[in-house]
Design a protein around this motif. Structure first.
Motif, PDB file in Angstrom:
ATOM      1  N   UNK A  64       0.822  -1.207   0.000  1.00 52.94           N
ATOM      2  CA  UNK A  64       0.000   0.000   0.000  1.00 52.94           C
ATOM      3  C   UNK A  64       0.855   1.256   0.000  1.00 52.94           C
ATOM      4  N   UNK A  65       1.969   1.234   0.754  1.00 53.68           N
ATOM      5  CA  UNK A  65       2.876   2.384   0.760  1.00 53.68           C
ATOM      6  C   UNK A  65       3.451   2.625  -0.630  1.00 53.68           C
ATOM      7  N   UNK A  66       3.838   1.549  -1.311  1.00 53.69           N
ATOM      8  CA  UNK A  66       4.372   1.682  -2.668  1.00 53.69           C
ATOM      9  C   UNK A  66       3.339   2.215  -3.638  1.00 53.69           C
ATOM     10  N   UNK A  67       2.105   1.752  -3.507  1.00 53.17           N
ATOM     11  CA  UNK A  67       1.033   2.242  -4.385  1.00 53.17           C
ATOM     12  C   UNK A  67       0.756   3.712  -4.124  1.00 53.17           C
ATOM     13  N   UNK A  68       0.760   4.105  -2.854  1.00 51.79           N
ATOM     14  CA  UNK A  68       0.545   5.523  -2.529  1.00 51.79           C
ATOM     15  C   UNK A  68       1.685   6.389  -3.057  1.00 51.79           C
ATOM     16  N   UNK A  69       2.915   5.897  -2.960  1.00 50.07           N
ATOM     17  CA  UNK A  69       4.065   6.643  -3.473  1.00 50.07           C
ATOM     18  C   UNK A  69       3.990   6.779  -4.992  1.00 50.07           C
ATOM     19  N   UNK A  70       3.619   5.704  -5.668  1.00 53.92           N
ATOM     20  CA  UNK A  70       3.480   5.766  -7.130  1.00 53.92           C
ATOM     21  C   UNK A  70       2.381   6.740  -7.528  1.00 53.92           C
ATOM     22  N   UNK A  71       1.277   6.713  -6.815  1.00 50.18           N
ATOM     23  CA  UNK A  71       0.189   7.636  -7.120  1.00 50.18           C
ATOM     24  C   UNK A  71       0.624   9.084  -6.905  1.00 50.18           C
ATOM     25  N   UNK A  72       1.399   9.316  -5.852  1.00 49.76           N
ATOM     26  CA  UNK A  72       1.883  10.669  -5.567  1.00 49.76           C
ATOM     27  C   UNK A  72       2.791  11.160  -6.693  1.00 49.76           C
ATOM     28  N   UNK A  73       3.682  10.294  -7.182  1.00 47.47           N
ATOM     29  CA  UNK A  73       4.584  10.678  -8.277  1.00 47.47           C
ATOM     30  C   UNK A  73       3.789  10.993  -9.536  1.00 47.47           C
ATOM     31  N   UNK A  74       2.793  10.163  -9.839  1.00 44.17           N
ATOM     32  CA  UNK A  74       1.977  10.390 -11.038  1.00 44.17           C
ATOM     33  C   UNK A  74       1.229  11.714 -10.919  1.00 44.17           C
ATOM     34  N   UNK A  75       0.714  12.002  -9.741  1.00 44.52           N
ATOM     35  CA  UNK A  75      -0.033  13.257  -9.552  1.00 44.52           C
ATOM     36  C   UNK A  75       0.887  14.477  -9.615  1.00 44.52           C
ATOM     37  N   UNK A  76       2.101  14.340  -9.105  1.00 38.29           N
ATOM     38  CA  UNK A  76       3.039  15.476  -9.098  1.00 38.29           C
ATOM     39  C   UNK A  76       3.682  15.696 -10.459  1.00 38.29           C
ATOM     40  N   UNK A  77       3.831  14.642 -11.251  1.00 40.25           N
ATOM     41  CA  UNK A  77       4.522  14.734 -12.550  1.00 40.25           C
ATOM     42  C   UNK A  77       3.729  14.005 -13.631  1.00 40.25           C
TER      43      UNK A  77
END
Length: 101
Positions: A64-77
């Motif tokens: 879940x942490x990895x999925x949240x981090x990936x989602x954050x990167x996609x949203x930021x960039x």
């Protein structure tokens, strides 16, 4: 691609739950037994179930942490993410079609 039963996360999770339930049933069925070997086996099984449950919870939290981090990167960039996905898709298409770049 033909996946075996154990290659899907849902099937694996269901199998692990089923295994844990069976182990708990075995523990319940032998709860009245007084033989030393049975008692030691029950204690070992309890410890193993606890470690398995703890490991599964840690793995699930890391996922879940990895999925949240990936989602954050996609949203930021979003533009960079789309460009990388497009580039990887093009490379994969070339590799699968046998073309050279």
């Amino acid at each position: 691609m033909n996946y075996s039963h154990f290659e899907t996360p849902t099937a694996l999770r269901n199998d692990l739950h089923s295994l844990a339930d069976s182990a708990r049933s075995l523990l319940d069925a032998t709860s009245e037994a007084t033989d030393r070997r049975i008692t030691e086996a029950r204690e070992h099984l309890l410890r193993t179930l606890d470690r398995g449950r703890d490991g599964f919870c840690r793995m699930q939290e890391r996922t879940f942490d990895g999925a949240r981090a990936a989602e954050r990167v996609v949203r930021e960039h979003p533009v960079t993410t789309a460009a990388v996905a497009l580039g990887l898709g093009a490379i994969l298409l070339c590799l699968l079609s046998g073309r050279r770049i």
